[in-house]
Design a protein around this motif. Structure first.
Motif, short mmCIF file in Angstrom:
data_model
loop_
_atom_site.label_atom_id
_atom_site.label_comp_id
_atom_site.label_asym_id
_atom_site.label_seq_id
_atom_site.Cartn_x
_atom_site.Cartn_y
_atom_site.Cartn_z
N LYS A 195 -108.71 2.14 14.71
CA LYS A 195 -107.86 2.46 13.57
C LYS A 195 -107.23 3.82 13.80
O LYS A 195 -107.92 4.79 14.12
CB LYS A 195 -108.67 2.47 12.27
CG LYS A 195 -107.83 2.80 11.04
CD LYS A 195 -108.67 2.80 9.77
CE LYS A 195 -107.81 3.15 8.56
NZ LYS A 195 -108.62 3.18 7.31
N VAL A 196 -105.92 3.89 13.64
CA VAL A 196 -105.17 5.12 13.86
C VAL A 196 -104.78 5.70 12.50
O VAL A 196 -104.11 5.04 11.70
CB VAL A 196 -103.90 4.85 14.70
CG1 VAL A 196 -103.13 6.14 14.95
CG2 VAL A 196 -104.26 4.16 16.01
N ASP A 197 -105.22 6.93 12.25
CA ASP A 197 -104.90 7.60 10.98
C ASP A 197 -103.96 8.77 11.26
O ASP A 197 -104.39 9.85 11.68
CB ASP A 197 -106.18 8.11 10.31
CG ASP A 197 -105.93 8.63 8.90
OD1 ASP A 197 -104.79 9.06 8.62
OD2 ASP A 197 -106.88 8.62 8.08
N PRO A 198 -102.65 8.59 11.03
CA PRO A 198 -101.69 9.66 11.33
C PRO A 198 -101.89 10.90 10.48
O PRO A 198 -101.60 12.01 10.94
CB PRO A 198 -100.33 9.01 11.04
CG PRO A 198 -100.57 7.54 11.09
CD PRO A 198 -101.97 7.35 10.58
N ASP A 199 -102.38 10.75 9.27
CA ASP A 199 -102.53 11.90 8.37
C ASP A 199 -103.58 12.88 8.88
O ASP A 199 -103.40 14.10 8.80
CB ASP A 199 -102.88 11.44 6.96
CG ASP A 199 -101.75 10.66 6.30
OD1 ASP A 199 -100.57 10.92 6.65
OD2 ASP A 199 -102.03 9.79 5.45
N THR A 200 -104.68 12.36 9.39
CA THR A 200 -105.77 13.22 9.86
C THR A 200 -105.80 13.36 11.38
O THR A 200 -106.65 14.05 11.93
CB THR A 200 -107.12 12.67 9.40
OG1 THR A 200 -107.30 11.34 9.95
CG2 THR A 200 -107.19 12.58 7.87
N LYS A 201 -104.85 12.69 12.06
CA LYS A 201 -104.80 12.67 13.52
C LYS A 201 -106.15 12.25 14.10
O LYS A 201 -106.66 12.83 15.07
CB LYS A 201 -104.39 14.03 14.08
CG LYS A 201 -102.97 14.45 13.71
CD LYS A 201 -102.59 15.76 14.40
CE LYS A 201 -101.15 16.16 14.08
NZ LYS A 201 -100.77 17.42 14.74
N SER A 202 -106.72 11.22 13.51
CA SER A 202 -108.04 10.76 13.93
C SER A 202 -108.02 9.29 14.32
O SER A 202 -107.12 8.54 13.94
CB SER A 202 -109.07 10.99 12.82
OG SER A 202 -108.77 10.20 11.69
N LEU A 203 -109.03 8.92 15.09
CA LEU A 203 -109.24 7.54 15.52
C LEU A 203 -110.66 7.13 15.16
O LEU A 203 -111.58 7.95 15.19
CB LEU A 203 -109.05 7.40 17.03
CG LEU A 203 -107.73 7.86 17.64
CD1 LEU A 203 -107.79 7.73 19.16
CD2 LEU A 203 -106.56 7.06 17.08
N SER A 204 -110.85 5.86 14.87
CA SER A 204 -112.19 5.33 14.65
C SER A 204 -112.19 3.86 15.01
O SER A 204 -111.16 3.19 14.94
CB SER A 204 -112.64 5.52 13.19
OG SER A 204 -111.75 4.85 12.31
N GLY A 205 -113.36 3.37 15.41
CA GLY A 205 -113.43 1.96 15.75
C GLY A 205 -114.64 1.62 16.56
O GLY A 205 -115.65 2.35 16.56
N LYS A 206 -114.54 0.51 17.27
CA LYS A 206 -115.63 0.11 18.15
C LYS A 206 -115.08 -0.59 19.38
O LYS A 206 -113.95 -1.10 19.38
CB LYS A 206 -116.62 -0.79 17.41
CG LYS A 206 -116.07 -2.11 16.91
CD LYS A 206 -117.15 -2.89 16.17
CE LYS A 206 -116.63 -4.25 15.70
NZ LYS A 206 -117.67 -5.03 14.99
#
Length: 531
Positions: free
Chosen positions: A35-46
């Motif tokens: 998952k790409v979150d442009p607001d926080t410049k973060s990634l998460s997933g598996k």
């Protein structure tokens, strides 16, 4: 200890070595969900890693670079302990690992990955916005490694034999474009996101896996290639559609030239794509990224200084050339990156050769010699994730151009280039394999030439002395055992010689004859007459 005087750390060794914790299992498939979150410049997933057990062992190395975090590892429903050692993470598997069986490991990760400052050279994630203020995001991580943003087996020797499935979740007003073919899209209205599922059927190198997120629009075409109909798909920012439709006319031209020289495009099953990116470009497999400002040359500049570099879009030609040399034929160790870059830099003048003729290609490759530094060897240090000199580009290209002269048969040379892509189709290789293949097919021992240009910084010097009706000649400034045939001109008349490091001689009646070496050979000359 290291030939070029570098100093390396334990982390370099863990990254660059086929450790025991890597050697016992063979990659089969990745399912990367992110998952790409442009607001926080973060990634998460598996990432679900499917692998085949080769040896009796149960301790596995997975790579993920800080500040990204590997938060969980699971197998058969059981959470496993993770031993963190810098960017390497060691997982002890509790279930049986029978040799020959396929198993799966599920890795959960999250974090804010390193942001690229000067992509694609320093690597990381790029977070920009287009002219409409919408997010424009991409990764570029050759060298620094795919583990800069997702957990994997981050070493060039092992690719997932059964390909990759990528499921990338982005805000609903954006699109993700990744490798392979789009096989489905899910819309979560409550979360206001879309998930794009991209499938790669062929083996793929880790650094070639990419995400590209933006306000993309699509156009494409069908190309009648050597293996049938090839989908050529293009994804560009909405604002650049008109410019892209004109500039991307170089893509089918590239395909025509490179299928001629190198053989069929290696990934028909996964299609070919050009994808606009917020940086210059990169050879992501079946998803070549493009940021060359919709201009010919290299950002509008001719790297050869001859004018020929303005006849094509550098990024379309160069980065697509990597589909054959980097993505089809991939180095086992980054020290052998010349296999990617020398052949692909050389592909630029082969493109010119195909469309504009041999003289144009010659002028271009000779013009690129001004970019050569001869500062350190082209081949880097093995087993520590260390690439060699940037001379791997145009010194390497001029080495290959020189070998073409030695082979002295353009159809044979073409068959060698095509044969490389057939012999090492979808394989990882070492330098010696490539050297041996070319020597064998050429029918010439080219080892001294490879040793000179890849492992030494000196340029061979054709030293000669014209005296008493004889031309004395030899090679100087060379490695032990160096010999290379060369073409010279005596008052414009062609003469083939086979110099070694020992003086040889040949009768030349003209006392004041003008001697020159064919400029297609990347060598120097030294006239010692009168010394």
């Amino acid at each position: 200890m290291f030939p070029h005087g570098e100093e390396f750390t334990r982390q370099d060794t863990l990254r660059g070595t086929i450790t025991p914790e890597r050697a016992w299992w063979d990659l089969q498939h990745y399912h990367l969900e992110v998952k790409v979150d442009p607001d926080t410049k973060s990634l998460s997933g598996k990432n679900t890693v499917k692998y085949k057990v080769l040896e009796d062992a149960n301790r596995m190395q997975i790579d993920l670079q800080a500040p990204m975090q590997l938060t969980k590892a699971e197998q058969d429903g059981t959470e496993l302990e993770i031993e963190h050692d810098g960017d390497a993470h060691f997982i002890t598997l509790l279930s049986d690992q029978p040799v020959g069986e396929e198993k799966e490991l599920v890795l959960t990760f999250s974090g804010t990955p390193v942001e690229a400052i000067r992509p694609p050279w320093d690597g990381g994630l790029t977070w920009q916005k287009d002219s409409n203020g919408l997010p424009f995001i991409a990764n570029s991580n050759q060298g620094i490694g795919a583990s800069i943003w997702w957990p994997n087996k981050d070493h060039g020797y092992d690719e997932p034999d059964q390909g990759v499935l990528m499921s990338v979740t982005v805000p609903e007003n954006l699109m993700d474009v990744s490798n392979g073919r789009l096989i489905g899209t899910d819309h979560d209205k409550a979360a206001k996101t879309k998930t794009y599922h991209w499938e790669v059927k062929n083996p793929i190198n880790n650094y070639g896996i990419n995400i590209n997120v933006g306000d993309y629009v699509y156009f494409g075409e069908k190309y009648k290639g050597e293996k049938g109909e090839l989908d050529m798909d293009y994804y560009v920012l909405r604002e650049n559609l008109k410019k892209a439709k004109k500039q991307f006319e170089d893509a089918p031209k590239m395909m025509k030239a490179f299928e001629h020289w190198f053989g069929p495009y290696p990934f028909y099953e996964d299609s070919y794509k050009l994808v606009e990116a917020p940086y210059l470009g990169m050879e992501h497999q079946s998803s070549v990224t493009y940021g060359n400002a919709y201009a010919n040359g290299y950002l509008g500049r001719d790297l050869s200084g001859t004018g020929w570099g303005m006849k094509f879009d550098f990024i379309i030609i160069h980065e697509s050339g990597h589909e054959w040399f980097a993505n089809n034929i991939t180095y086992r160790d980054v020290a052998d990156m010349w296999i990617h870059e020398s052949f692909t830099a050389y592909s630029e003048n082969l493109f010119l050769d195909y469309f504009y003729g041999k003289e144009a290609s010659k002028e271009y490759v000779l013009g690129t010699r001004m970019a050569i530094s001869n500062d350190s060897p082209i081949i880097g240090t093995y087993n520590v994730n260390s690439e060699g000199s940037s001379d791997m580009y145009y010194k390497g290209a001029n080495m290959l151009h020189t070998i073409r002269q030695i082979v002295n048969d353009d159809e044979k040379w073409r068959s060698i280039l095509r044969g490389l892509n057939e012999e090492f189709y979808h394989k990882t290789v070492a330098t010696r394999q490539v050297e041996s293949y070319i020597s064998q097919k050429a029918g010439i021992n080219l080892s001294p030439i490879f040793n000179q240009y890849l492992r030494d910084i000196r340029i061979p010097i054709f030293s000669y002395n014209l005296k008493d009706g004889e031309l004395f000649y030899r090679w100087e400034n060379v490695v032990v055992g160096f010999e290379m045939p060369v073409k010279i001109y005596v008052d414009g008349k062609e003469l083939d010689l086979k110099p070694t490091q020992r003086w040889q001689q040949i009768a030349i009646p003209q006392e004041d004859a003008k001697i020159s070496v064919d400029e297609n050979y990347y060598v120097g000359t030294l006239n010692i007459s009168g010394d």
